[in-house]
Design an enzyme around this catalytic site. Structure first.
Site, PDB file in Angstrom:
ATOM      1  N   CYS A  35       0.762  -1.098  -0.041  1.00 26.30           N
ATOM      2  CA  CYS A  35       0.149   0.043  -0.090  1.00 26.30           C
ATOM      3  C   CYS A  35       1.096   1.223  -0.060  1.00 26.30           C
ATOM      4  O   CYS A  35       0.275   2.233  -0.244  1.00 26.30           O
ATOM      5  CB  CYS A  35      -1.062   0.129   1.218  1.00 26.30           C
ATOM      6  SG  CYS A  35      -0.022  -0.098   2.676  1.00 26.30           S
ATOM      7  N   CYS A 104      -0.398  -3.714   9.488  1.00 22.50           N
ATOM      8  CA  CYS A 104       0.100  -2.409   9.628  1.00 22.50           C
ATOM      9  C   CYS A 104       0.785  -2.421  11.010  1.00 22.50           C
ATOM     10  O   CYS A 104       1.618  -1.649  11.326  1.00 22.50           O
ATOM     11  CB  CYS A 104      -1.131  -1.468  10.067  1.00 22.50           C
ATOM     12  SG  CYS A 104      -2.229  -1.189   8.685  1.00 22.50           S
TER      13      CYS A 104
END
Lengths: 160, 391
Positions: A35, A104
């Site tokens: 991402c 994350c």
């Protein structure tokens, strides 16, 4: 209201330890190539302990919350203990993340471990792992069962 | 935070159902249970409702009723247009031409046809404003081109394509021309008498109708093979018992949209331009995406370098604003939008995309509230990311 826990939203809206330690004893970054998010963590080490940890994150809610939570977890720990912090600990501190956002937490841990390794590189010794000592586990390596993980009952044993 | 204090600025994702539409649909559900294919009174009553709606949709497009095929929405209309046209091809015709900024319903369908049925697919690039030129399209056509599909208004950045000119070029060469007009029908005038287009996709819930119903306009004489087999409804082009309440809702939504279009387009354009002006004035380094004037009246879209779109959306949600980043369908995926990337915006900047789309219910106060709320959020996210270029 949204898919995040109150704890994650709190770290997102009032992030702890934003910024950079200047000059740092160690600096590490990690990125999520899928991402483009990235986190940089800088640390100051005093007497074998993480005295200060600060972060900068370009990324989503989960990336910011993870880095914020991890800098809190790392601060005050011995370098060895800080190096043992895993994505699990971040998720635990946040009360979980949506499953597709779990990487994350991995990114935050990757940045912290890189910073701890950098301490060793900069000092030429000691640091987290000492000369010839073991490298910290890569965050993707499976971790042993951890205390809060056992709150889930084994299949077939729970009440329905 | 209760619903009354929320500000909904995501009308490109979907719109609230207009009261007239909800009332008409409720009446159908209560009072007209017949199957339109049945020969007795209840069935014929349902048939009348479907045909009235068909005429309303046709009238709004300048079409005739027999050219309207009801579908389950825009995605099905796009699939029917592309797959149905490709299946109806003759001889060695195998070429499909489309653009890099199409909705996934077109782009992924075209790619599927390329992969599975060996369509020769040309995906045309767009300029920095998101426009494809007529000359690009004509240069991509050859004797084996079956279909050109170019959307009318882009769902993410709002850019309008020159579809009348592209349609004329296609017609001159005998190539079928499809346009996904899901974002524009109901919002800007769309008349098939003046736009040489053979197939047009539209979707009720984008103009205050219900979800789950749309239509494909099929110009008389256009070759199209059905995707479904069954009872032969919709002249065999989309078989299956009609979604009577949904179709009635679509018809009413279409009529109401046509009645309000002129005044709403003007009002929403003002709100949109206020967003542009206010955001550019208050947020440093805000980048407008899409064409400055050739764009949907309700779409204001931006990139804010140093921020990530999902974080913007969550932060605004916490303050009561419903907005989106990239397209709603892919927001579960943090990959930057294919549309923003196609504009030539660099990947990292593309990550900070934000789409604000106003609607009938949007007030000037809503826009001013957004203009108050957004700048500190962008500043906060930038202070966390501390992009060197911005310091």
């Amino acid at each position: 209201m949204n898919e995040y826990t109150a704890a994650a939203i709190d770290h997102f809206t009032s992030p702890r330890n934003v910024g950079a330690v200047d000059p740092p004893d160690g600096k590490g970054s990690d990125a999520n190539p899928s991402c483009g998010d990235r986190t940089t963590i800088t640390i100051r080490v005093d007497d074998g302990r993480v005295a200060e940890a600060r972060f900068r994150t370009f990324g989503c809610t989960a990336a910011i919350a993870s880095a914020s939570a991890l800098t809190e977890l790392a601060t005050g720990r011995s370098v060895e203990d800080a190096a043992a912090l895993a994505p699990f600990d971040v998720l635990h501190a946040l009360g979980g993340l949506p499953s597709r956002k779990e990487p994350c937490a991995l990114m935050a841990v990757g940045a912290l471990r890189a910073a701890l390794l950098d301490v060793r590189v900069r000092t030429g010794e000691g640091g987290a792992f000492g000369p010839g000592g073991p490298l910290p586990p890569h965050p993707t390596e499976p971790q042993g069962p951890r205390e809060p993980a056992q709150t889930k009952s084994a299949p077939g044993t729970g009440m329905r | 935070m209760n619903a009354a204090t929320r500000v909904y600025l995501d009308h490109a994702a979907t719109t609230p159902v207009a009261p007239e539409v909800a009332e008409a649909m409720a009446r159908v559900l209560r009072e007209a249970h017949g199957n339109p294919s049945s020969a007795y009174a209840e069935g014929r009553a349902a048939r009348v409702l479907v045909d009235q709606a068909r005429e309303e949709v046709a009238a709004a497009l300048g079409a005739s009723g027999s050219e309207i095929v009801f579908t389950s929405g825009g995605t099905e209309a796009d699939n029917l247009a592309l797959r149905g046209t490709f299946a109806a091809r003759k001889g060695d015709a195998d070429g499909i031409v489309t653009t890099a900024v199409e909705h996934h319903a077109v782009l992924d369908t075209a790619q599927d046809l390329a992969e599975r049925l060996h369509a020769r697919l040309v995906v045309l690039p767009v300029d920095r404003q998101g426009r494809v030129s007529v000359s690009q399209v004509t240069a991509a056509l050859d004797l084996r081109t079956v279909l050109v599909s170019v959307m009318h208004g882009n769902n993410e950045v709002g850019t309008l394509q020159p579809i009348a000119e592209i349609g004329a070029a296609c017609r001159a060469r005998g190539v079928t021309f499809h346009s996904d007009a899901v974002q524009t029908v109901g919002a800007v005038p769309f008349d098939v008498a003046t736009i040489p287009v053979d197939l047009v996709s539209l979707n009720a819930h984008k103009f205050y109708g219900p979800k789950g119903v749309g239509a494909l306009y099929v110009r008389r004489g256009t070759r199209l093979v059905t995707l479904q087999t069954g009872g032969g409804q919709e002249r065999g082009r989309r078989t299956g018992t009609e979604n009577v309440a949904g179709i009635v809702g679509l018809g009413v939504a279409m009529r109401v949209a046509a009645e309000r279009r002129a005044s709403e387009a003007e009002r929403q354009t003002r709100l949109r331009d206020r967003l542009f002006e206010g955001i550019v004035a208050r947020v440093p380094d805000a980048l407008l995406t899409g064409h400055p004037t050739q764009r949907l009246p309700n779409n204001a879209s931006f990139c804010f370098p140093g921020t990530q779109g999902e974080a913007l959306v969550v932060a605004l949600d916490l303050e009561g604003f419903a907005v989106s980043s990239g397209s709603a369908c892919t927001s579960g995926n943090t990959e930057p939008s294919h549309v923003i990337l196609a504009l030539g915006i660099e990947r990292e900047v593309a990550q900070g995309s934000l789409r604000l789309t106003v609607g009938r219910d949007t007030t000037e106060a809503d826009v001013e509230a957004l203009l108050e709320a957004l700048p500190p959020i962008v500043a906060r996210l930038r202070s966390i990311s501390a992009e060197p270029a911005l310091r």
